[in-house]
Design a protein around this motif. Sequence first.
Motif, mmCIF file in Angstrom:
data_model
loop_
_atom_site.group_PDB
_atom_site.id
_atom_site.type_symbol
_atom_site.label_atom_id
_atom_site.label_comp_id
_atom_site.label_asym_id
_atom_site.label_seq_id
_atom_site.Cartn_x
_atom_site.Cartn_y
_atom_site.Cartn_z
ATOM 1 N N VAL A 187 -8.553 6.286 6.920
ATOM 2 C CA VAL A 187 -7.864 4.998 7.080
ATOM 3 C C VAL A 187 -7.588 4.795 8.566
ATOM 4 O O VAL A 187 -6.727 5.441 9.157
ATOM 5 N N SER A 219 -6.802 -2.191 6.734
ATOM 6 C CA SER A 219 -5.854 -2.998 5.963
ATOM 7 C C SER A 219 -5.658 -4.398 6.512
ATOM 8 O O SER A 219 -5.167 -5.272 5.802
ATOM 9 N N GLY A 227 2.987 -0.277 8.975
ATOM 10 C CA GLY A 227 1.859 -0.384 8.049
ATOM 11 C C GLY A 227 1.757 0.724 7.066
ATOM 12 O O GLY A 227 0.775 0.893 6.431
ATOM 13 N N LYS A 286 -6.667 1.987 10.231
ATOM 14 C CA LYS A 286 -5.821 0.865 10.668
ATOM 15 C C LYS A 286 -4.953 1.316 11.834
ATOM 16 O O LYS A 286 -4.447 2.441 11.840
ATOM 17 N N MET A 315 -3.122 9.991 -0.724
ATOM 18 C CA MET A 315 -3.035 9.680 0.701
ATOM 19 C C MET A 315 -2.637 10.978 1.424
ATOM 20 O O MET A 315 -2.622 12.046 0.824
ATOM 21 N N SER A 316 -2.298 10.861 2.707
ATOM 22 C CA SER A 316 -2.025 12.076 3.477
ATOM 23 C C SER A 316 -0.985 12.977 2.801
ATOM 24 O O SER A 316 -1.127 14.191 2.773
ATOM 25 N N ARG A 318 -7.560 8.420 0.369
ATOM 26 C CA ARG A 318 -7.465 7.533 1.540
ATOM 27 C C ARG A 318 -6.484 8.151 2.528
ATOM 28 O O ARG A 318 -5.290 8.162 2.311
ATOM 29 N N VAL A 319 -7.015 8.666 3.637
ATOM 30 C CA VAL A 319 -6.202 9.484 4.535
ATOM 31 C C VAL A 319 -6.103 8.857 5.915
ATOM 32 O O VAL A 319 -7.127 8.613 6.568
ATOM 33 N N MET A 372 -7.436 1.644 -8.136
ATOM 34 C CA MET A 372 -6.695 2.166 -6.990
ATOM 35 C C MET A 372 -5.201 1.940 -7.211
ATOM 36 O O MET A 372 -4.816 0.958 -7.847
ATOM 37 N N ILE A 380 -1.152 2.617 -5.136
ATOM 38 C CA ILE A 380 -0.283 3.191 -4.102
ATOM 39 C C ILE A 380 1.053 3.456 -4.787
ATOM 40 O O ILE A 380 1.836 2.536 -4.976
ATOM 41 N N ILE A 389 -8.642 -2.195 2.257
ATOM 42 C CA ILE A 389 -7.601 -1.612 1.392
ATOM 43 C C ILE A 389 -6.275 -2.352 1.526
ATOM 44 O O ILE A 389 -5.269 -1.911 0.981
ATOM 45 N N ARG A 414 2.481 6.907 11.909
ATOM 46 C CA ARG A 414 2.393 5.515 12.333
ATOM 47 C C ARG A 414 3.787 4.924 12.334
ATOM 48 O O ARG A 414 4.585 5.265 11.505
#
Length: 244
Positions: free
Chosen positions: A49, A72, A244, A51, A216-217, A232-233, A176, A178, A94, A241
Motif C-alpha cells: 500500500v 487510496s 489515512g 499511499k 494489514m500491517s 494489504r501492507v 475485502m 477493513i 483500495i 503514517r
Amino acid sequence: MTDSGFSDQTNRGLESSPLARAYRTVLQRLDVAAREAGRHAADIRLLAVSKGQPAAAIEELSRLGQRDFGESYLQEALPKIDRLGDQKLIWHFIGPMQTSKCRDIAAHFDWIHSLDSAAHADRLDRRRPAHLPPLQVCLQVKLSPEPRKSGADPDQLPGLARHVSRLPRLRLRGLMTIPEASPDRTLQRAAYARLKTLFCALQAAGHDLDTLSMGMSADLEAAILEGSTLVRVGQAFFGARSVG
Ligand SMILES: *Cc1c(COP(=O)(O)O)cnc(C)c1O
C-alpha cells in the motif's frame, strides 16, 4: 529461506536500505504465518500500500520484486501510475468510492477492492476501456455498524454479487474488509472468520471467487490464519503514517 528469494536480494546489494530490510521482514512474516496456518506463502498475494509514498519508493520495491501496489487517493495515485507506466506494475484501488472517481479508476487501475454499490459497478463497467481486460473486483464488506465506514452490509452481498457478476467489463474476484482495529488476536481472527464465511456462502451460491482481501500491517497473521489470499501492507514497509 532460499525459496523466498531472499538470497537473491542480498546479491543485489540492496540489503542495507531500510525499505529492503522492511520488505524482507514482511516476506518473513508472511512465510511464518503461512506455515502456522498450514498454507503456502506463495498462495498469499502481497499488496504494497503505497499511499502517501513517492514514486521512488514504489520503484525501489519494484526492483526488489514487488509487483502489486495499492492506492487510496486518486489524485495522488494517477501521477505515480503515469510515471511508473513502463514498470509493468499491477495497480489496486483500495480507497473510498465516489461516482466522480469511477472513470479514472476504470481507466487506470487493474483492480478495485472497495466496490460497495451497484450504481458504482454499472459506472465502472461502462467506463472500462475496451482495450483493457475486465476490471478485477473485490466487494468491500462492512462488518461493524460504524456509520461513516464504507462497505456493503453483509445482507446486501448476495444481490450485489449477482449484479456485478452480470457486468461484462467487471470480473468479480472476492471480498475485502477493513475491520475495527484491535490489538487482540482473537477479535482480529473473529472478524476475518466472518468475512471468510460470507465468501464461502457466495461460492456456494455459484460465484467463482478466489480472493479474500484481508489483513494489514498490524494483523496479517490473524488474516492468514483465517484464509486470507491477499494482504494489504503499508506501514510495515514505509513506517507509521500520520494520515489515512
Ligand atoms: C492504508 C490501508 C492499508 C494499509 O494499512 P497499514 O496499516 O499501513 O498496513 C490497507 N488497506 C486499506 C484499505 C488501507 O486504506
